[in-house]
Design a protein around this motif. Sequence first.
Motif, PDB file in Angstrom:
ATOM      1  N   SER A  72       1.172  -1.167  -0.354  1.00 16.93           N
ATOM      2  CA  SER A  72       0.054  -0.363  -0.094  1.00 16.93           C
ATOM      3  C   SER A  72       0.522   1.127  -0.054  1.00 16.93           C
ATOM      4  O   SER A  72       0.676   2.169   0.258  1.00 16.93           O
ATOM      5  N   GLY A  73       1.982   1.647   0.414  1.00 13.01           N
ATOM      6  CA  GLY A  73       3.307   2.693   0.445  1.00 13.01           C
ATOM      7  C   GLY A  73       3.185   2.646   1.620  1.00 13.01           C
ATOM      8  O   GLY A  73       4.415   3.906   1.277  1.00 13.01           O
ATOM      9  N   LYS A  74       2.783   2.340   2.636  1.00 16.31           N
ATOM     10  CA  LYS A  74       2.787   2.594   3.970  1.00 16.31           C
ATOM     11  C   LYS A  74       4.253   2.816   4.372  1.00 16.31           C
ATOM     12  O   LYS A  74       5.677   3.413   5.494  1.00 16.31           O
ATOM     13  N   ILE A  75       5.066   1.642   4.215  1.00 16.61           N
ATOM     14  CA  ILE A  75       6.369   1.054   4.034  1.00 16.61           C
ATOM     15  C   ILE A  75       7.097   1.191   2.906  1.00 16.61           C
ATOM     16  O   ILE A  75       6.079   0.711   2.067  1.00 16.61           O
ATOM     17  N   VAL A  76       8.461   1.910   2.607  1.00 20.37           N
ATOM     18  CA  VAL A  76       8.867   2.024   1.326  1.00 20.37           C
ATOM     19  C   VAL A  76      10.104   0.973   1.440  1.00 20.37           C
ATOM     20  O   VAL A  76      10.290   0.582   2.526  1.00 20.37           O
ATOM     21  N   SER A  77       9.844   0.080   0.288  1.00 18.94           N
ATOM     22  CA  SER A  77      10.726  -1.032   0.125  1.00 18.94           C
ATOM     23  C   SER A  77      12.336  -0.710  -0.423  1.00 18.94           C
ATOM     24  O   SER A  77      12.478   0.021  -0.745  1.00 18.94           O
ATOM     25  N   GLN A  78      12.764  -1.192   0.239  1.00 21.18           N
ATOM     26  CA  GLN A  78      14.536  -1.641   0.462  1.00 21.18           C
ATOM     27  C   GLN A  78      14.876  -1.785  -1.319  1.00 21.18           C
ATOM     28  O   GLN A  78      15.555  -0.930  -1.362  1.00 21.18           O
ATOM     29  N   ALA A  79      14.024  -3.059  -1.198  1.00 18.11           N
ATOM     30  CA  ALA A  79      14.582  -3.341  -2.362  1.00 18.11           C
ATOM     31  C   ALA A  79      14.422  -2.714  -3.832  1.00 18.11           C
ATOM     32  O   ALA A  79      15.110  -1.766  -4.350  1.00 18.11           O
ATOM     33  N   ALA A  80      12.735  -1.551  -3.691  1.00 17.37           N
ATOM     34  CA  ALA A  80      12.413  -0.261  -4.518  1.00 17.37           C
ATOM     35  C   ALA A  80      13.772   0.593  -4.125  1.00 17.37           C
ATOM     36  O   ALA A  80      14.249   1.866  -5.277  1.00 17.37           O
ATOM     37  N   LEU A  81      13.891   0.976  -2.868  1.00 21.06           N
ATOM     38  CA  LEU A  81      15.476   1.652  -3.063  1.00 21.06           C
ATOM     39  C   LEU A  81      16.221   1.461  -3.494  1.00 21.06           C
ATOM     40  O   LEU A  81      17.705   2.712  -4.032  1.00 21.06           O
ATOM     41  N   LYS A  82      17.255   0.726  -3.185  1.00 18.35           N
ATOM     42  CA  LYS A  82      18.797  -0.227  -3.904  1.00 18.35           C
ATOM     43  C   LYS A  82      17.900   0.267  -5.152  1.00 18.35           C
ATOM     44  O   LYS A  82      18.974  -0.222  -6.070  1.00 18.35           O
ATOM     45  N   ALA A  83      16.707  -0.211  -5.906  1.00 19.23           N
ATOM     46  CA  ALA A  83      16.711  -0.454  -7.209  1.00 19.23           C
ATOM     47  C   ALA A  83      16.986   0.950  -7.781  1.00 19.23           C
ATOM     48  O   ALA A  83      17.215   1.042  -9.214  1.00 19.23           O
ATOM     49  N   THR A  84      16.483   2.197  -7.491  1.00 21.26           N
ATOM     50  CA  THR A  84      16.136   3.227  -7.943  1.00 21.26           C
ATOM     51  C   THR A  84      17.860   4.025  -7.974  1.00 21.26           C
ATOM     52  O   THR A  84      18.126   4.975  -8.594  1.00 21.26           O
ATOM     53  N   THR A  85      18.036   3.759  -6.210  1.00 17.03           N
ATOM     54  CA  THR A  85      19.900   3.961  -6.910  1.00 17.03           C
ATOM     55  C   THR A  85      20.295   3.593  -7.398  1.00 17.03           C
ATOM     56  O   THR A  85      21.916   4.293  -8.049  1.00 17.03           O
ATOM     57  N   GLN A  86      19.941   2.477  -8.017  1.00 19.07           N
ATOM     58  CA  GLN A  86      20.989   1.603  -9.356  1.00 19.07           C
ATOM     59  C   GLN A  86      20.173   2.489 -10.539  1.00 19.07           C
ATOM     60  O   GLN A  86      21.854   2.467 -11.668  1.00 19.07           O
ATOM     61  N   VAL A  87      19.696   2.810 -10.494  1.00 24.54           N
ATOM     62  CA  VAL A  87      19.264   3.206 -12.062  1.00 24.54           C
ATOM     63  C   VAL A  87      19.704   4.562 -12.075  1.00 24.54           C
ATOM     64  O   VAL A  87      20.116   4.515 -13.130  1.00 24.54           O
ATOM     65  N   LEU A  88      20.366   5.551 -10.722  1.00 22.28           N
ATOM     66  CA  LEU A  88      20.519   6.408 -10.826  1.00 22.28           C
ATOM     67  C   LEU A  88      21.601   6.005 -11.116  1.00 22.28           C
ATOM     68  O   LEU A  88      22.980   7.247 -11.721  1.00 22.28           O
ATOM     69  N   HIS A  89      22.952   5.665 -10.727  1.00 13.69           N
ATOM     70  CA  HIS A  89      24.546   5.478 -10.955  1.00 13.69           C
ATOM     71  C   HIS A  89      24.229   4.970 -12.553  1.00 13.69           C
ATOM     72  O   HIS A  89      25.741   5.683 -12.909  1.00 13.69           O
ATOM     73  N   ASN A  90      23.664   3.988 -12.928  1.00 14.52           N
ATOM     74  CA  ASN A  90      23.501   3.761 -14.710  1.00 14.52           C
ATOM     75  C   ASN A  90      23.144   4.220 -15.277  1.00 14.52           C
ATOM     76  O   ASN A  90      23.113   4.537 -16.379  1.00 14.52           O
ATOM     77  N   GLY A  91      22.395   6.012 -14.852  1.00 16.38           N
ATOM     78  CA  GLY A  91      21.059   6.988 -15.654  1.00 16.38           C
ATOM     79  C   GLY A  91      22.432   7.616 -16.621  1.00 16.38           C
ATOM     80  O   GLY A  91      24.165   7.003 -16.996  1.00 16.38           O
TER      81      GLY A  91
END
Length: 129
Positions: A72-91
Amino acid sequence: MRKKTTENFCEYAVRWREQAARLKSPMKESKMIDIFIQEQELNYFRYLLSTVGKTFDNVMKVGEMVENDIKSGKIVSQAALKATTQVLHNGSGNIRGKKRREDVAIIVSVLQTYVQDNPLQHYFHSQTP
């Protein structure tokens, strides 16, 4: 043993418990719970720490609540944060891509800080009479 993508937390916990019960030398329930909690990914681990000393059913209930709150989005998924961080580094290296990466990095940082500062906040509010 890891949770399959096709199963929910309770199904995974039951499967894990059944496997643990098949060991040659059975474990006490408290030891089984400790090991189960240690095996969880960060999102679940933080919340399941509060169930140490409780029954396995309590562990399953809290795990199910965490799973629902991640969905539901009440807790931020650490896996999603990690994936987002990887996208940022590979952008891309262009200016627009750099600005977008900076914006997302700020959002990720704020979300991580919120999760670290408020890990159990909504559980305590929802359980008070």
